[in-house]
Motif scaffolding. Structure first.
Motif, PDB file in Angstrom:
ATOM      1  N   VAL B 242       1.104  -1.168  -0.058  1.00 60.71           N
ATOM      2  CA  VAL B 242       0.069  -0.134  -0.198  1.00 60.71           C
ATOM      3  C   VAL B 242       1.037   1.189   0.120  1.00 60.71           C
ATOM      4  O   VAL B 242       0.682   2.264  -0.668  1.00 60.71           O
ATOM      5  N   VAL B 245       2.457   1.603  -3.654  1.00 63.80           N
ATOM      6  CA  VAL B 245       1.552   2.531  -4.577  1.00 63.80           C
ATOM      7  C   VAL B 245       1.741   3.757  -4.460  1.00 63.80           C
ATOM      8  O   VAL B 245       1.773   4.847  -5.407  1.00 63.80           O
ATOM      9  N   LEU B 261      -0.873   3.442   5.930  1.00 66.63           N
ATOM     10  CA  LEU B 261      -0.881   2.117   5.888  1.00 66.63           C
ATOM     11  C   LEU B 261      -2.175   1.638   5.495  1.00 66.63           C
ATOM     12  O   LEU B 261      -2.643   0.475   5.174  1.00 66.63           O
ATOM     13  N   ASP B 262      -3.291   2.369   5.699  1.00 69.55           N
ATOM     14  CA  ASP B 262      -4.809   2.275   5.899  1.00 69.55           C
ATOM     15  C   ASP B 262      -5.250   2.400   4.228  1.00 69.55           C
ATOM     16  O   ASP B 262      -5.092   3.237   3.619  1.00 69.55           O
ATOM     17  N   PRO B 263      -5.608   0.688   3.859  1.00 70.45           N
ATOM     18  CA  PRO B 263      -5.966   0.817   2.194  1.00 70.45           C
ATOM     19  C   PRO B 263      -6.975   2.082   2.021  1.00 70.45           C
ATOM     20  O   PRO B 263      -7.043   2.364   1.061  1.00 70.45           O
ATOM     21  N   GLU B 264      -7.957   2.148   2.830  1.00 71.13           N
ATOM     22  CA  GLU B 264      -9.143   2.901   2.412  1.00 71.13           C
ATOM     23  C   GLU B 264      -8.966   4.523   2.595  1.00 71.13           C
ATOM     24  O   GLU B 264      -9.076   4.991   1.509  1.00 71.13           O
ATOM     25  N   ALA B 267      -6.742   4.801  -0.502  1.00 71.95           N
ATOM     26  CA  ALA B 267      -7.420   5.141  -1.797  1.00 71.95           C
ATOM     27  C   ALA B 267      -7.828   6.421  -2.173  1.00 71.95           C
ATOM     28  O   ALA B 267      -8.001   7.030  -3.114  1.00 71.95           O
ATOM     29  N   ARG B 268      -8.470   7.053  -1.041  1.00 72.76           N
ATOM     30  CA  ARG B 268      -8.801   8.619  -1.139  1.00 72.76           C
ATOM     31  C   ARG B 268      -7.761   9.431  -1.700  1.00 72.76           C
ATOM     32  O   ARG B 268      -7.793  10.213  -2.423  1.00 72.76           O
ATOM     33  N   LEU B 270      -5.116   8.729  -2.913  1.00 73.78           N
ATOM     34  CA  LEU B 270      -4.400   8.334  -4.363  1.00 73.78           C
ATOM     35  C   LEU B 270      -5.564   9.004  -5.426  1.00 73.78           C
ATOM     36  O   LEU B 270      -5.145   9.364  -6.315  1.00 73.78           O
ATOM     37  N   ALA B 271      -6.877   8.775  -5.333  1.00 76.25           N
ATOM     38  CA  ALA B 271      -7.802   9.325  -6.326  1.00 76.25           C
ATOM     39  C   ALA B 271      -7.806  10.894  -6.402  1.00 76.25           C
ATOM     40  O   ALA B 271      -7.741  10.992  -7.429  1.00 76.25           O
TER      41      ALA B 271
END
Lengths: 272, 278
Positions: B242, B245, B261-264, B267-268, B270-271
């Motif tokens: 994670v 990325v 480290l938190d995927p959620e 994701a925010r 990164l988006a």
């Protein structure tokens, strides 16, 4: 084709008999790779050992290119068609130099000198150890040792390779080296059966089989498994952080269809 | 109260012709109640450092102390407990309870005291003596056997518990159980975990030491390493997926994301950084 037909196997006998596999049916074709997942004790290693006749099924049948592995007259054909790579390369390395170790199998086949040389050079090149032919195996890194073990199997020119947790003793770099070699061998047309604890490693194979208590609990496309957190949980698998990330990105509207599960592929897809 | 290493140097084979420098100028402090993660590539000196911490190797330079007392093989006994790699391969007794009692008995506890300590330790690792105590160690699953071996060290009630690759070779359930166990042990002891991948313990660690070629490549708070994971690459390591990325995207975007480290949460951010979210 390696074919398992309703295969059952138990260790021990009588009252102390412990079933390890029951009713397992699957097949691997040349050029195809199958990842085998499951908890400790689920039967993964038993399955690997049945694939090249190290163990023989007690019920059902295992065939390799149509040859029954239980046929005592064909043991050698089975073993030279299906190569095997184990978890600990140290257990599989026998000689005092890289090239001697790779030559051990072909020498045992009684091949002429020049053919042995050709096979050894090809196998060493295929795993990227060219230049280290004279190196003593104990001076190699973990990833190099495991690649040497793979070269030893490749020198027998097997059509199929069975890997039993080939990366679990390696550091992340060694793991990556070995995974790259396995992926290339598949692309070049060998059939691969890859037993692993690592969900993403298995998912790099097109198809995945999940064993639970000796039975096939899931068999199908790896993409189906990696995208379904409930399915993973119900199969006793832990969802990798990277698949959680991919799922969360999908939820935010990032199109990630067909993206492989490596950090660079995910990062690349974000810029599309 | 701390396990303290100052400017440790260790070289193997000084008396022979093959001299290998394993550690140079490494310092480390482990406070009670802390989890310190030591990461590094194969051959970076991790296992040597752990043996120095446990008093099994005496460093040629530098000083090691436990709670301000210089560490010797003698003073390490009972104060520092080491869980070796593949610890379950050292299980030997006929029953799990006997095996786990061995350590405290060897330190001078009476049979009754040793058995009590073993019961507490087995409880702590989730293998209650009532259920597992009389079983043969060899009948345990891989994850259970590893936890029984850890119980054997916990039973000696060390102030500092060291573990070398404690989750290697275990399946997902086994890894989770061992990870949760070591994180919980922190209540009673300073914990040091050595691993070649940061993935599992980074989110639970207080501090991290990154070793490269026997030297300290990075030492600091775990959150600082998560916020700026570049030391992984510098030390020849691979960052957790994670984080990897986020680093790749940050490189290309030309600015630094607040790595997590938190995927959620990742994701925010990164988006946002790539324009899929505004």
């Amino acid at each position: 084709m390696i074919r398992f037909d309703n295969v059952g196997f138990a260790y021990g006998s009588g009252e102390s008999s412990v079933p390890a596999l029951e009713g397992v049916t699957l097949s691997v074709a040349p050029g195809e790779s199958i990842g085998v997942l499951g908890a400790n004790g689920s039967g993964k290693s038993t399955l690997a050992r049945l694939a090249n006749g190290l163990l023989l099924p007690q019920t059902g049948r295992v065939t390799v290119e149509g040859i029954d592995t239980s046929d005592p007259a064909r043991v050698r054909d089975v073993r030279t068609t299906v190569g095997m790579v184990f978890q600990r390369p140290d257990d599989q390395i026998v000689a005092t130099s890289v090239e001697d170790d790779v030559a051990f199998g072909p020498e045992n086949l009684g091949l002429p000198r020049d053919q042995i040389r050709e096979r050894v050079d090809d196998a060493i090149a295929a795993v990227g150890l060219t230049g280290l032919e004279r190196r003593e195996p104990h001076l190699l890194s973990g990833g190099q040792k495991q690649r040497l073990a793979i070269a030893g199997a490749l020198a027998m020119r097997p059509r199929y390779l069975v890997f039993d947790e080939p990366t679990s003793m390696l550091d992340p770099h060694g793991r990556r080296e070995v995974r790259d070699v396995i992926a290339r061998l598949t692309r070049e047309g060998r059939g691969v059966l890859l037993v692993t604890h690592d969900l993403l490693e298995a998912a790099a194979c097109r198809r995945v089989v999940v064993l639970r208590a000796g039975r096939v609990a899931f068999g199908g496309e790896s993409a189906t498994l990696v995208r379904d957190p409930r399915l993973m949980t119900s199969l006793g698998l832990e969802e990798p952080d990277l698949s959680r990330l991919v799922r969360a990105l999908g939820g935010l509207g990032v199109p990630l269809d067909g993206v492989g599960y490596t950090p660079s592929e995910v990062a690349e897809a974000l810029w599309r | 109260m701390a396990l303290r290493l100052e400017n440790i140097g260790y070289t193997y084979g000084q008396a022979s012709s093959v001299v290998t420098r394993a550690l140079a100028q490494v310092s480390l402090t482990v406070e009670a109640g802390e989890l310190v993660l030591i990461i590094g590539a194969t051959g970076s000196g991790k296992s040597t450092l752990l043996r120095v911490c446990a008093g099994l190797l005496e460093p040629q330079t530098g000083a090691v102390s436990v709670d301000a007392v210089p560490l010797t093989a003698q003073s390490a006994r009972g104060a520092v407990g080491l869980v070796f790699q593949d610890a379950e391969s050292q299980l030997f007794a006929e029953t799990v309870l006997d095996d786990v009692s061995f350590g405290p008995a060897n330190l001078g506890a009476t049979p009754q005291e040793a058995a009590d300590a073993a019961r507490r330790a087995l409880d702590a690792v989730g293998l209650p003596a009532a259920e597992f105590g009389l079983r043969s160690p060899f009948s345990l699953s891989g994850g259970e056997a590893r936890r029984a071996a850890i119980a054997g060290v916990i039973a000696m009630e060390p102030a500092y518990l060291l573990a070398d690759e404690p989750t290697a070779g275990l399946d997902a359930d086994g890894r989770r159980a061992v990870r949760e166990l070591l994180v919980a042990v922190r209540e009673k002891a300073g914990v040091v975990v050595v691993s070649h991948s940061a993935e599992e313990f980074l989110g639970h660690a207080d501090r991290v030491l990154v070793l490269m070629n026997g030297e300290c490549a990075w030492y600091g708070d775990a959150p600082s390493l998560i916020a700026d994971p570049r030391p992984f690459e510098r030390a020849g390591l691979i960052a957790p997926d994670v984080l990897a990325v986020q680093m790749l995207v940050a490189d290309r975007a030309g600015d630094s994301l607040g790595h997590t480290l938190d995927p959620e949460a990742a994701a925010r951010s990164l988006a946002l950084a790539t324009g899929w979210l505004s």
